[in-house]
Design an enzyme around this catalytic site. Structure first.
Site, PDB file in Angstrom:
ATOM      1  N   LYS A 119       7.131   9.364  -0.295  1.00 10.36           N
ATOM      2  CA  LYS A 119       6.075   9.661   0.385  1.00 10.36           C
ATOM      3  C   LYS A 119       5.934  11.141   1.179  1.00 10.36           C
ATOM      4  O   LYS A 119       4.937  11.791   1.246  1.00 10.36           O
ATOM      5  CB  LYS A 119       5.691   8.590   1.305  1.00 10.36           C
ATOM      6  CG  LYS A 119       5.367   7.420   0.384  1.00 10.36           C
ATOM      7  CD  LYS A 119       4.877   6.349   1.237  1.00 10.36           C
ATOM      8  CE  LYS A 119       4.783   4.928   0.391  1.00 10.36           C
ATOM      9  NZ  LYS A 119       4.733   3.759   1.253  1.00 10.36           N
ATOM     10  N   LYS A 201       4.712   0.190 -18.013  1.00  9.07           N
ATOM     11  CA  LYS A 201       4.090  -0.968 -17.267  1.00  9.07           C
ATOM     12  C   LYS A 201       2.550  -0.573 -17.053  1.00  9.07           C
ATOM     13  O   LYS A 201       2.242   0.455 -16.930  1.00  9.07           O
ATOM     14  CB  LYS A 201       4.849  -1.393 -16.006  1.00  9.07           C
ATOM     15  CG  LYS A 201       5.903  -2.095 -16.404  1.00  9.07           C
ATOM     16  CD  LYS A 201       6.543  -3.117 -15.166  1.00  9.07           C
ATOM     17  CE  LYS A 201       6.748  -1.996 -13.877  1.00  9.07           C
ATOM     18  NZ  LYS A 201       6.947  -2.863 -12.543  1.00  9.07           N
ATOM     19  N   LYS A 204      -1.817   1.009 -11.666  1.00  7.77           N
ATOM     20  CA  LYS A 204      -3.001   1.471 -10.868  1.00  7.77           C
ATOM     21  C   LYS A 204      -3.366   2.877 -11.314  1.00  7.77           C
ATOM     22  O   LYS A 204      -4.522   2.893 -11.340  1.00  7.77           O
ATOM     23  CB  LYS A 204      -2.840   1.279  -9.394  1.00  7.77           C
ATOM     24  CG  LYS A 204      -3.726  -0.022  -8.928  1.00  7.77           C
ATOM     25  CD  LYS A 204      -3.496  -0.194  -7.297  1.00  7.77           C
ATOM     26  CE  LYS A 204      -3.554  -1.639  -7.018  1.00  7.77           C
ATOM     27  NZ  LYS A 204      -3.222  -2.092  -5.710  1.00  7.77           N
TER      28      LYS A 204
END
Ligand code: TRP
Length: 337
Positions: A119, A201, A204
């Protein structure tokens, strides 16, 4: 020592980030587990609104995002009567425990957390202390209910390991208060929900056309399923199934009945399969699966009173458990004057 809860069921806790629309991967990877666990354990499921402030300081859409994730989880079968389904910021004691645990967390171990490094790299202009201590807040979420089981995926394993370290450090220094929390899943291997474009997979952030959202309307679901990659079919009997075809079968296993899956498996092995028909049937089964969830979500989102009530019931239960733990924490820490 004082007993925290009325039943002697093991305690389960998990957090859900309020980051918008849930998809089929969230359903089969997490929510389905939660729904099942509510019958077997004492469950605390929490919307992690405070955690989202570490990366999303703009709170304009926060309330809407919290409501959406609540509505979608309820529509999927999470039962606010069986579980405590609550919002992180409604349990103020979490922030208190977070503060105490911060004194037990070492700078070095926080700095080498993979999610922190990721992050920080993605957002170099906002490397705030909350981001650094994200795992401490997560540990507080879990430990405040003295939970033993945490239904999360592999990406949370390091955070959980840190929660165990902080729990043990606390127990060692102040007295045995916290059980060691461990990841929990019913199936050994988590269900894999492949993306529709064969890119791994369902997720989002990637290609929206490759992900089936619980909010997709029927036309969109059909369109997405019909667009999945196929070929002209096997030319020889008992051929090896290509990955992208196997993915379609994996998706069928989630929503279609076994007769249908067997029929198409046989067709494939006979080298006599019509992928157009297969996809049409899969699309209809997806519509049958998703549309009631979508509808229930819409109904709930139109009923703010009901949503508020759900969160109130949840916060009452969560606060009761949190208060009991914090009383013990303050006593064992010697903060009882
Ligand atoms: N960090 C988790 C995630 O990114 C969300 C979370 C917050 C959580 N608090 C938690 C998960 C407590 C499990 C337990 O998905």
């Amino acid at each position: 020592m004082q007993q925290a809860i009325s039943t002697n069921k093991k305690i389960v806790m998990s957090g859900i980030r309020p980051t918008g629309f849930l998809h089929l991967g969230n359903y089969f990877g997490a929510i389905q587990n939660y729904v099942k666990m509510q019958n077997d354990y004492e469950c605390y499921f929490m919307v992690a609104d405070l955690h989202s402030l570490t990366t999303h300081p703009d709170t304009k859409e926060l309330k809407q995002n919290v409501y959406r994730v609540v509505a979608e989880n309820i529509a999927c079968g999470l039962d606010p009567q069986k579980s405590a389904f609550y919002c992180q910021s409604h349990v103020k004691e979490t922030s208190e425990l977070y503060l105490y645990l911060n004194m037990l967390a070492k700078m070095g171990e926080l700095e080498k957390t993979v999610t922190f490094k990721d992050k920080a790299r993605q957002n170099p202009d906002n490397i705030n202390a909350g981001l650094l201590t994200y795992p401490v807040l997560q540990a507080a979420d879990i430990l405040i209910h003295r939970a033993s089981f945490v239904p999360v995926g592999k990406d949370q394993e390091q955070h959980l390991e840190m929660a165990r370290i902080f729990a043990n450090r606390y127990n060692h220094r102040y007295g045995n208060v916290f059980p060691e929390p461990h990841a929990f899943n019913y199936n050994q291997a988590l269900v894999k929900v492949p993306a529709l474009d064969g890119s791994g997979k369902m997720s989002k952030s990637e290609n929206q056309m490759a992900t089936l959202y619980l909010a997709d309307d029927d036309t969109t679901i059909r369109k997405k399923v019909m667009k999945t990659l196929t070929d002209n079919g096997p030319t020889e009997k008992n051929s090896v199934m290509p990955d992208y075809i196997e993915n379609i079968f994996l998706l069928m296993q989630l929503v279609s009945n076994t007769d249908k899956i067997e029929k198409y498996t046989t067709d494939f092995n006979e080298a006599n399969i019509r992928y157009g028909d297969l996809k049409k049937e899969l699309a209809e089964d997806m519509v049958t699966f998703i549309s009631p969830i979508r509808q229930k979500t819409i109904d709930l989102l139109n009923n703010e009173k009901a949503l508020k009530e759900i969160l109130e019931i949840g916060s009452e239960k969560a606060n009761k458990s949190a208060n009991q733990t914090m009383q013990i924490v303050r006593e064992t820490m010697g903060l009882n004057y």
